[in-house]
Enzyme design. Sequence first.
Site, short mmCIF file in Angstrom:
data_model
loop_
_atom_site.label_atom_id
_atom_site.label_comp_id
_atom_site.label_asym_id
_atom_site.label_seq_id
_atom_site.Cartn_x
_atom_site.Cartn_y
_atom_site.Cartn_z
N GLY A 151 0.48 1.31 -4.99
CA GLY A 151 -0.62 0.49 -4.76
C GLY A 151 -1.56 1.72 -3.93
O GLY A 151 -3.01 0.46 -4.98
N ASN B 130 17.01 2.30 -14.79
CA ASN B 130 16.96 2.72 -12.98
C ASN B 130 18.75 2.52 -13.32
O ASN B 130 18.70 3.12 -12.24
CB ASN B 130 16.25 2.30 -12.92
N ALA C 148 3.33 9.12 -8.24
CA ALA C 148 2.81 9.49 -7.57
C ALA C 148 3.78 9.27 -5.66
O ALA C 148 4.77 8.75 -5.99
CB ALA C 148 2.48 8.10 -7.22
N ALA D 240 0.75 -0.99 -0.07
CA ALA D 240 0.09 -0.12 -0.12
C ALA D 240 1.37 1.56 -0.53
O ALA D 240 0.68 2.02 0.37
CB ALA D 240 -1.29 0.53 1.10
N GLY D 241 1.67 1.47 -0.73
CA GLY D 241 2.77 2.17 -1.03
C GLY D 241 2.18 3.28 -1.89
O GLY D 241 0.97 3.48 -2.36
N LYS E 124 13.34 -0.67 -18.48
CA LYS E 124 12.90 0.46 -17.29
C LYS E 124 14.03 0.03 -16.59
O LYS E 124 14.65 1.00 -15.37
CB LYS E 124 11.86 0.03 -16.74
O1 KPL Z 1 12.26 5.58 -12.07
C1 KPL Z 1 13.08 5.88 -11.56
C2 KPL Z 1 12.32 6.36 -10.68
O2 KPL Z 1 12.84 7.21 -9.38
O3 KPL Z 1 12.72 5.18 -9.63
C3 KPL Z 1 12.96 7.29 -12.22
C4 KPL Z 1 12.84 6.76 -14.20
C5 KPL Z 1 14.75 7.24 -12.59
C6 KPL Z 1 12.48 8.69 -12.30
O4 KPL Z 1 12.64 9.64 -11.10
#
Ligand code: KPL
Length: 295
Positions: A14, A182, A127, A10-11, A178
């Site tokens: 979520g 990251n 969010a 529930a972050g 992604k």
């Molecule tokens: O997905 C992200 C994260 O903060 O985990 C990025 C793409 C780096 C955006 O802040």
Amino acid sequence: MKKRWHILGAGAIGNLWACHLTSAGFPVTLILRSQDKLNSFSDQHGIKLKEELYLADAELADSPYPIEQLLITTKSTDTKTAFNSIRTRISSHARVIVLQNGMGTQQWVREQLPSAEVVWASTTDGAWLKQPFDLVHAGQGYTRMGIPDQECYWLEELGNGFLKIELDDDIAKTLWRKLAINCAINPLSAHFQCKNGELINNPNYLVEMAAICREVEAVTSAAGIKLFDGPLIEHACQVAELTAENYSSMMQDVKHGRSTEISSITGYLCKLAEQHNISIPVNQKYLKKIQELQT
Ligand code: KPL
């Protein structure tokens, strides 16, 4: 009556999905971690978002009700413990969505539930929670989802709420992209405690980011994974520019003394590099630095 979705984790994401699924007409139950959380949820019976209250239910992991549809939005590093706390309640043919940063847990969940339909998902929605169950949808993004090498007809039912959803017939590649971004942004911004934008404005940080990107490309190409058409550093810089004023999730975790997702981001890459006998010292360096901050 539509079938209930249980949400584990529930972050902010979520909570966001609880609002989305509620607005799409699904009954929703949040599975919460503690009696204190449950008490604070019971005060309002829902999630606040933009002056609206999205009504939902909440319970603890040891509630007796069976789970037919499960959305997992825990931090990737919390997945196993959280999943094990509800394992006996999950129907063997459940519909499950794993929506997380990082890699490794998606495969793990699929192995735990061989007869279930396990969807993998990745989001660019932004969010954050002002306080528990009081949500800010800071950036409208989209969520891509799919089952590797399999069609999944019921995902279309999820698209009637307010989030943007795209069915993805190559979700593994999307998750890799992604993960690569990251790897480039999160550990550096967490180590230097800076906004994403500073990574491209400070030449010393940019040199490190470029080195990380080259190593990520060496590993992915050895593993037969095609990331982007152009070099990864260009895409990483674009994301850093688009999110210049944001603090990455890892930077925020470090700042608030929380555990980070480094083991399922850079850690996952380092394990794959080892399997392919590739040396990636810059990623190893930041893996160690962030791990040290957590001990
Ligand atoms: O997905 C992200 C994260 O903060 O985990 C990025 C793409 C780096 C955006 O802040």
